[in-house]
Design an enzyme around this catalytic site. Structure first.
Site, PDB file in Angstrom:
ATOM      1  N   GLU A  77       0.823  -1.209   0.000  1.00  0.00           N
ATOM      2  CA  GLU A  77       0.000   0.000   0.000  1.00  0.00           C
ATOM      3  C   GLU A  77       0.859   1.262   0.000  1.00  0.00           C
ATOM      4  OE1 GLU A  77      -3.658  -0.571   2.150  1.00  0.00           O
ATOM      5  OE2 GLU A  77      -3.787   1.547   2.636  1.00  0.00           O
ATOM      6  N   GLU A  86     -14.172 -12.374  -5.462  1.00  0.00           N
ATOM      7  CA  GLU A  86     -12.792 -12.078  -5.842  1.00  0.00           C
ATOM      8  C   GLU A  86     -11.793 -12.993  -5.127  1.00  0.00           C
ATOM      9  OE1 GLU A  86     -15.050  -9.926  -4.857  1.00  0.00           O
ATOM     10  OE2 GLU A  86     -15.228  -8.322  -6.352  1.00  0.00           O
ATOM     11  N   GLU A 120     -16.378 -10.716   3.995  1.00  0.00           N
ATOM     12  CA  GLU A 120     -15.246 -10.488   3.094  1.00  0.00           C
ATOM     13  C   GLU A 120     -14.693 -11.813   2.562  1.00  0.00           C
ATOM     14  OE1 GLU A 120     -11.531  -7.752   3.902  1.00  0.00           O
ATOM     15  OE2 GLU A 120     -10.919  -9.834   4.101  1.00  0.00           O
ATOM     16  N   GLU A 161       2.088   1.684  -3.468  1.00  0.00           N
ATOM     17  CA  GLU A 161       0.978   2.155  -4.304  1.00  0.00           C
ATOM     18  C   GLU A 161       0.729   3.647  -4.063  1.00  0.00           C
ATOM     19  OE1 GLU A 161      -2.757   0.428  -3.208  1.00  0.00           O
ATOM     20  OE2 GLU A 161      -3.695   0.853  -5.140  1.00  0.00           O
ATOM     21  N   CYS A 196     -10.538  -1.528  14.862  1.00  0.00           N
ATOM     22  CA  CYS A 196     -10.801  -2.972  15.029  1.00  0.00           C
ATOM     23  C   CYS A 196     -10.809  -3.408  16.491  1.00  0.00           C
ATOM     24  CB  CYS A 196      -9.757  -3.771  14.289  1.00  0.00           C
ATOM     25  SG  CYS A 196      -9.466  -3.177  12.631  1.00  0.00           S
ATOM     26  N   CYS A 211      -8.407  -1.907   4.185  1.00  0.00           N
ATOM     27  CA  CYS A 211      -8.342  -3.027   5.136  1.00  0.00           C
ATOM     28  C   CYS A 211      -9.694  -3.362   5.724  1.00  0.00           C
ATOM     29  CB  CYS A 211      -7.412  -2.689   6.292  1.00  0.00           C
ATOM     30  SG  CYS A 211      -5.836  -2.105   5.754  1.00  0.00           S
ATOM     31  N   LYS A 223     -15.596  -9.398   8.339  1.00  0.00           N
ATOM     32  CA  LYS A 223     -14.581 -10.268   7.735  1.00  0.00           C
ATOM     33  C   LYS A 223     -15.197 -11.584   7.290  1.00  0.00           C
ATOM     34  CE  LYS A 223     -10.807  -7.780   8.114  1.00  0.00           C
ATOM     35  NZ  LYS A 223     -10.104  -7.328   6.912  1.00  0.00           N
ATOM     36  N   SER A 242      -7.499   1.700  -2.335  1.00  0.00           N
ATOM     37  CA  SER A 242      -6.267   0.963  -2.616  1.00  0.00           C
ATOM     38  C   SER A 242      -6.639  -0.402  -3.172  1.00  0.00           C
ATOM     39  CB  SER A 242      -5.475   0.791  -1.319  1.00  0.00           C
ATOM     40  OG  SER A 242      -4.571  -0.278  -1.441  1.00  0.00           O
TER      41      SER A 242
END
Lengths: 586, 164
Positions: A279, A367, A362, A282, A505, A299, A359, A319
């Site tokens: 990241e 993907e 996710e 990037e 988190c 994230c 999560k 990102s």
């Protein structure tokens, strides 16, 4: 400033906003089901915190401002009887399957019913029709038969995320808290943050558990089960094991996970370091090109879903890095069979332990599906679920001796560990970006203004003449404000870090139940900063295992190989959800 | 609630929203206007309004629509029957009248429009016609001093008129 008399004792107050806080600060307590210190909106729905105020009769302590000279009694005969009646009424209408309820032991209604010696009286009517349980979401389960209408979930969804997925419908005795028209929550604009479950006083909203499935894998002799756990798990899980909030259990958790049958134990902090490598690189490349700025961190899966649903036109800012959980998932499925004997793509099961309910969703993203139809992560447990498993296994954490994580993919730096708290991702990124841009060593590692649990922080940095501005927000309500700024062209920052849960988190929807008590949040955050402080390495690019990974396999950050393995794509997901109604097809 | 599939003209809803400047505080007026078009509030219209007014959501608009009895989430019938259940009508036997209507039109609890769309039933609180209790209003016409027999007869007549 002033004094009030509580139960005959003179009690001073300073900046408390309501009498309930004053009562609590002086060693008394009154029960409440709907009051949450962390929520702004006054509610006063449950009436459990009624106190007798001289000259004013009965008042709800939670929405009564303190005033000099008030004389208050908290536990008179009259109040005790009223509270008992309220509980009897609630319980008459409550699905009392306590032994089978996820919330049993942490349920506030159960606690007060015991304290006030409430028995089913038969005096009051009970709910006749059972409302079907909503299991549509991968993250949470909603059982309205257990709802006490405290409104905490409705307020949390509005105050934290600004989404208002949940609302009250109907009126009077027919009132229920539900998504629009009672739709399954998976088909709404819910981002799976789980804050509604975290704040629910009863078992009406709970985490969708995968504990049974994971035990089955652990007991299956034909599988090899590999686990990773996220930064903020280590400083919170102790609360379920009789330890203080913020206690760092990293090493003991490695041991404990092996005890209960995991074959390999890795640390998501390792992939957090990897995320920073990708990241930060990037980010620098975007800075040079002046493209797609500000860069949004990626994230937080609730934040990603929020953008995909609400602002698909802003996805170019996000990102392309996978989240640390997903990066670790790719690494595990890709490299474990190569590095560790006896592991094949057929027998490998990948489990992650996360502070987060989003999560779970996710992990099921298209993907992250592999060519063989399996996913990079097979099961996601929350901190709560792992805590339960550790208690089932009867582990005594006071006696467990700490071990190391499996290597490679187990070493981490302080930069990785602070990913668990709002501001941590940005701080970690700057530690690496600074050295990449200037070529000089960063001496002062702690970037103070990035720390603290405020909902919004803006930090200006000087990278040897190159000015940099970073904005850090937690909660999506704050993030929405940033989106507005950017769309109006008023944003002057180059990076935006977003975590959907208040504080980050450490206060995720899957963390041990704390009723979002701000002090517990602070202890957990401190636990992570202490872990950073004592680390041998504190910058992601210094992690020797990360260096090795690039040398042997990935070449360099943002290389073609790294892109294939560690980056992902996003897409407009509005059509998955009913909010796209009335939009014209393009 | 029913899933009535009505084709919604979103341009028309946009017009109404614009007319009220997308103001959160005008929600009730907006809902009234929309109900004026469709005779009820279609679910998709509620969703659309919730999505397009800042500070609101489909769930909150739905909450408002289900809170006030002036809003209906079901299409109204050709004949809108309003049974007064205010105090005076209640003590003079509105419950029996209501039961008779429900039996006649085969409306169970929670369902207030007949499948053929001819009749819809609404219970209202005090029409201010207490001297006429129990009162029933059908499409604006007041029927005074109702009995189960009388209301059945009225409904029968309406059905007969429809068939001819």
């Amino acid at each position: 400033m002033g004094k009030i008399i509580i139960n005959g004792r003179v009690c001073e107050y300073t900046d408390e906003t309501n009498v309930l806080e004053v009562i609590r600060n002086h060693g008394f307590n009154v029960p409440t089901l709907c009051y949450r210190k962390d929520l702004i909106k006054d509610f006063g729905a449950c009436r459990m915190c009624l106190v007798e105020v001289e000259g004013k009769g009965l008042q709800a302590a939670c929405n009564m401002p303190p005033k000099d000279g008030l004389v208050i009694k908290t536990h008179t005969e009259k109040i005790r009887k009223i509270r008992k009646t309220i509980l009897e009424l609630l319980i008459a209408n409550h699905d009392r399957e306590c032994t089978a309820c996820e919330k049993s032991g942490n349920c506030e209604l159960q606690k007060y019913a015991l304290e006030y010696d409430v028995q089913p009286t038969g005096k009051y009517l009970t709910r006749e029709v059972k409302i079907p349980i909503d299991k549509s979401s991968p993250a949470i389960v909603r059982d309205e038969n257990k709802c006490v209408l405290c409104g905490a979930c409705v307020r949390a969804c509005e105050e934290y995320q600004g989404l208002e997925v949940l609302g009250f419908a109907n009126r009077g005795s027919q009132t229920i808290a539900q998504p629009m028209a009672g739709k399954p929550i998976a088909h709404t604009e819910c981002v799976n943050c789980g804050q509604c479950a975290a704040i629910c006083p009863v078992g009406a909203i709970t985490i969708k558990s995968q504990v049974e499935q994971v035990w089955r894998e652990l007991h299956n002799p034909n599988t090899k089960v590999v686990v990773q756990f996220a930064p903020s798990v280590r400083v919170a899980i102790g609360e379920m094991l009789g330890l203080e909030a913020g206690t760092n259990l990293t090493d003991k958790l490695y041991t404990a996970l092996r005890y209960i049958g995991f074959d390999l134990v890795f640390d998501t902090n390792f992939s957090a370091d990897l995320t920073i490598m990708e990241e930060a690189t990037e980010f620098i490349s975007r800075l040079e090109k002046g493209e797609n700025l500000p860069l949004f961190t990626s994230c937080c899966p609730a934040w990603v879903r929020f953008l995909e649903l609400k602002h698909p036109d802003m996805l170019n800012h996000l990102s392309s890095c996978k989240s640390p959980q997903a990066m670790m998932g790719s690494i595990i499925k890709e490299f474990v069979p190569k590095y560790y004997e006896g592991y094949t793509s057929e027998n490998l099961v990948s489990v992650s332990v996360m502070p987060c309910t989003a999560k779970k969703a996710e992990a099921l993203r298209e993907e992250f599906k592999r060519a063989d139809g399996t996913y990079d992560i097979d099961y996601v447990l929350t901190t709560q679920e792992l805590g339960k498993m550790l208690n089932t296994a009867g582990l005594n954490f006071k006696k467990i001796v700490g071990e190391k994580a499996d290597s490679p993919f187990g070493k981490y730096t302080g930069a990785g560990t602070i990913f668990g708290v709002s501001g941590g991702v940005a701080e970690a990124a700057v530690r690496t970006a600074y050295e990449l841009v200037t070529g000089e060593e960063l001496k002062d590692l702690v970037i103070k203004p990035m720390r603290g649990l405020d909902r919004t922080k803006t930090v200006e940095l000087d990278l040897k003449g190159k000015k940099l501005k970073i904005k850090i927000v937690n909660t999506l309500k704050e993030a929405e404000k940033c989106i507005k700024e950017i769309k109006e062209g008023k944003a002057d920052y180059q990076m935006l870090e977003v975590m959907a849960c208040p504080g980050g988190c450490i206060n995720g929807g899957g963390q041990p139940i704390s009723c979002n008590e701000p002090i517990i949040r602070e202890q957990r955050a401190q636990g992570l900063y202490d872990d950073d402080e004592k680390g041998q390495y504190r910058k992601s690019h210094e992690n020797p295992e990360i260096k090795e990974l690039y040398e042997k396999h990935l070449e360099y950050p943002n290389s073609h190989k790294a892109h294939e393995l560690l980056h992902t794509t996003y897409s407009n997901k509005r059509k998955d959800c009913y909010i796209s109604i009335g939009e014209k097809e393009e | 609630m029913t899933n009535c599939t009505v084709k919604i003209d979103f341009d028309k809803i946009n017009e109404i929203l614009q007319c009220y400047n997308y103001e959160k505080s005008s929600l009730i007026a907006i809902l009234q206007k929309v109900q004026g078009i469709y005779n009820f509030l279609p679910e998709d219209a509620i969703t659309y309004i919730g999505e397009h007014i800042e500070g609101l959501s489909p769930a909150t608009v739905y909450g408002v629509a289900t809170f006030y009895s002036q809003f209906s989430l079901e299409p109204k019938g050709k004949y809108e029957i309003k049974v007064c259940d205010g105090t005076a009508c209640h003590v003079r036997g509105s419950s029996a009248v209501l039961t008779a209507i429900k039996e006649k039109l085969k409306l169970d609890t929670g369902k207030y429009t007949t499948p053929d769309g001819l009749f819809s039933l609404e219970i209202v609180n005090c029409l201010g016609a207490c001297a006429l209790a129990p009162a029933v209003v059908i499409n604006g016409k007041v029927h005074a001093k109702m009995t189960p027999e009388a209301i059945t007869l009225i409904i029968d007549t309406l059905i007969k008129d429809e068939r001819e």
